[in-house]
Scaffold this motif. Structure first.
Motif, PDB file in Angstrom:
ATOM      1  N   THR A  59       6.016  -8.449  -3.100  1.00  0.00           N
ATOM      2  CA  THR A  59       6.921  -7.616  -3.893  1.00  0.00           C
ATOM      3  C   THR A  59       8.343  -8.147  -3.817  1.00  0.00           C
ATOM      4  O   THR A  59       9.052  -8.239  -4.832  1.00  0.00           O
ATOM      5  N   ARG A  66      -2.937  -0.231 -10.624  1.00  0.00           N
ATOM      6  CA  ARG A  66      -1.936  -1.152 -10.109  1.00  0.00           C
ATOM      7  C   ARG A  66      -2.506  -2.564  -9.979  1.00  0.00           C
ATOM      8  O   ARG A  66      -1.853  -3.563 -10.315  1.00  0.00           O
ATOM      9  N   GLU A  91      -5.392   5.295  -9.571  1.00  0.00           N
ATOM     10  CA  GLU A  91      -4.049   4.734  -9.678  1.00  0.00           C
ATOM     11  C   GLU A  91      -3.956   3.378  -8.980  1.00  0.00           C
ATOM     12  O   GLU A  91      -3.246   2.473  -9.443  1.00  0.00           O
ATOM     13  N   THR A  92      -4.675   3.240  -7.886  1.00  0.00           N
ATOM     14  CA  THR A  92      -4.645   1.973  -7.157  1.00  0.00           C
ATOM     15  C   THR A  92      -5.264   0.860  -7.990  1.00  0.00           C
ATOM     16  O   THR A  92      -4.722  -0.253  -8.073  1.00  0.00           O
ATOM     17  N   ASP A 113      -1.212  -5.805 -12.011  1.00  0.00           N
ATOM     18  CA  ASP A 113      -0.721  -7.012 -11.336  1.00  0.00           C
ATOM     19  C   ASP A 113      -1.450  -8.257 -11.839  1.00  0.00           C
ATOM     20  O   ASP A 113      -0.837  -9.326 -12.006  1.00  0.00           O
ATOM     21  N   ASP A 169       5.520  -1.291  -6.636  1.00  0.00           N
ATOM     22  CA  ASP A 169       5.575  -1.845  -7.978  1.00  0.00           C
ATOM     23  C   ASP A 169       6.665  -2.907  -8.033  1.00  0.00           C
ATOM     24  O   ASP A 169       6.476  -4.028  -7.588  1.00  0.00           O
ATOM     25  N   TYR A 196       2.044 -11.995  -7.812  1.00  0.00           N
ATOM     26  CA  TYR A 196       1.331 -10.873  -8.418  1.00  0.00           C
ATOM     27  C   TYR A 196      -0.167 -10.950  -8.114  1.00  0.00           C
ATOM     28  O   TYR A 196      -0.808  -9.943  -7.768  1.00  0.00           O
ATOM     29  N   LEU A 204       1.274   2.469  -2.769  1.00  0.00           N
ATOM     30  CA  LEU A 204       1.491   1.370  -3.708  1.00  0.00           C
ATOM     31  C   LEU A 204       2.947   0.944  -3.791  1.00  0.00           C
ATOM     32  O   LEU A 204       3.849   1.733  -3.532  1.00  0.00           O
TER      33      LEU A 204
END
Length: 480
Positions: A113, A201, A197-198, A205, A180, A147, A178
């Motif tokens: 990140t 993500r 939601e995971t 990515d 972002d 990513y 998580l």
């Protein structure tokens, strides 16, 4: 979040030779706000991402070892005790190996990140910094790799600490915390995202990795060979990005996407099938072969010693199970990678018993993904063609010998994945995603429903009080 809190509170660690998470030397620390002033800084940050990914706490040993030791492929030695608790399902939420995996995964996620953020900061100031087209292409390459590696790390963490994704469900079960666009500041109250939601993500990515790499493709198309940005199989190259997508799509039961992604990975890799001789020899070499798509590079300078997969299956006497050995036909060349009950994929290179590269994505895995995905869609002809890519390593088998029905073919594919990918950390994850009930702890527990089981979030994280909640009732899903 005790562990995550400390991770984010610490300055960015670009290079680390420490064996324990909190064992950090002062001269190795670079404050985050000062870490990304140049392209070299971003590249150093990416090096830190790769280091964290390949560290023994995460993909360098623990995640891979769990994949076999917690399933029906491997057994730990009671005499040495290494991975014995996970192998026998005799652990609590204070288990050190689980704590290492949790922290190790978030090291990868945090560093990726920060590297993405740092690279974009330079791109936003490209004119002021007088960045060339080559500079911008390199920065986009670093972003793309970060990513994709973040997607890989998040996927492994949610598979271990969250219940499986099911494409027919809402998937509201707890996933993981998580990130972002920015790392999570120290002392922040957080909460776990859902599994839905995971996975959103993860797929976002992967899409970002592919989209960012387009810049690199466009740059490469406009320069001669000497000026192109090319990555070999020791890096998260374009084929490997599609490898991540193929594996994740298989876990999501999105078979059409799995087929497209795995096929793309093979086309981009453009490798020739390896001979039986090369296949057997590649495990005792650190050279890239046509089997490799993305491999974690190891060398004698890494000084892995007790923390290597080699040692776990060597002097710590980890072994393969009789049920795995029974799956091999006597004419299968892969039996030569097993001596008695000793697996030999990580027996080292001639000059060092503790050194082996760790394959993350192989050509053979992509063919097995294609075989399984095609079988689920009812295209048995294509399924058999891709299955035979690895199954022919049983030299007594012909393609006509493969099962004729969908159910029998899927069962054969599950067994073939055990034969082909043993010791590489797949079996527990496979049984978990397919719902196959297995015998674990060397047969001590039978008919174990891996898909209903979930590992506990480490107690040190829960007790820190920063919002991470435990998997309620995880003890009730242990094998009996």
């Amino acid at each position: 979040m005790k562990k995550i809190k400390y991770l984010f509170a610490l300055p960015l660690l670009l290079f680390c030779s420490c064996n324990d998470f909190m064992d950090i030397e002062t001269e190795q620390n670079i404050p985050t706000e000062d870490a990304y002033k140049t392209i070299q800084d971003v590249q150093n940050g990416l090096n830190g991402v790769y280091y964290a990914l390949g560290h023994y706490a995460f993909y360098g040993r623990n995640v891979v070892a769990l994949g076999d030791m917690a399933a029906d492929n491997a057994v730990a030695s009671a005499a040495t005790g290494h991975f014995l608790a996970l192998n026998r399902y005799n652990f609590s939420d204070t288990e050190a190996q689980l704590d290492n995996i949790w922290v190790g995964g978030y090291r990868v996620i945090d560093r990726a990140t920060r590297t993405i953020q740092g690279a974009y900061n330079l791109i936003d100031n490209a004119e002021t910094l007088h960045l060339s087209e080559n500079d911008l292409a390199n920065l986009h390459s670093f972003i793309s790799q970060s990513y994709a590696i973040r997607a890989l790390a998040v996927h492994r963490l949610v598979t271990i600490f969250g219940l499986p994704y099911r494409n027919t469900q809402v998937n509201s079960q707890p996933g993981i915390v998580l990130m972002d666009k920015e790392p999570i500041p120290a002392f922040t109250q957080v909460s776990r995202a859902t599994v839905e939601e995971t996975y959103a993500r993860i797929t976002a990515d992967i899409a970002a990795a592919k989209a960012t790499y387009t810049y690199v493709d466009n740059y490469n198309a406009g320069v001669n060979e000497d000026g192109r940005i090319l990555m070999d199989q020791f890096y998260m190259n374009k084929a490997a990005i599609y490898g991540v997508e193929a594996r994740v799509a298989l876990f999501m039961q999105d078979y059409a996407k799995a087929i497209l992604a795995a096929d793309s990975a093979l086309i981009l890799r453009n490798a020739n099938p390896v001979t039986d001789e090369t296949y057997l020899k590649m495990w005792s070499s650190t050279a890239i072969t046509d089997e490799d798509i993305f491999t974690l590079a190891k060398s004698e300078d890494d000084n892995l010693s007790a923390n290597s997969l080699n040692t776990l299956y060597g002097s710590y006497r980890g072994a393969v199970t009789n049920s795995l050995i029974a799956l091999f036909h006597p004419a299968d060349i892969r039996l030569k990678l097993i001596s008695g009950t000793h697996p030999k994929k990580f027996d080292g290179i001639p000059t060092s018993q503790a050194v082996n590269n760790i394959p993350v994505f192989r050509v053979s895995e992509m063919h097995l993904i294609l075989a399984e995905a095609y079988a689920h869609t009812g295209d048995l002809a294509n399924a058999k063609e891709h299955l035979f890519f690895t199954a022919k390593r049983n030299t007594a088998l012909t393609e006509n010998d493969l099962p004729a029905t969908q159910a029998e073919l899927l069962e054969f594919i599950a067994e073939e994945r055990r034969r082909e990918l043993f010791e590489e950390g797949f079996r527990w994850f496979d049984a978990r995603r397919t719902g196959e009930r297995i015998d674990v702890s060397n047969g001590a527990y039978r008919d174990f429903d891996v898909a209903a089981f979930v590992y506990p979030i480490p107690a040190s994280e829960i007790n820190a009080g920063f919002g991470v909640e435990q998997n309620i009732g995880w003890e009730d899903t242990m094998p009996e």
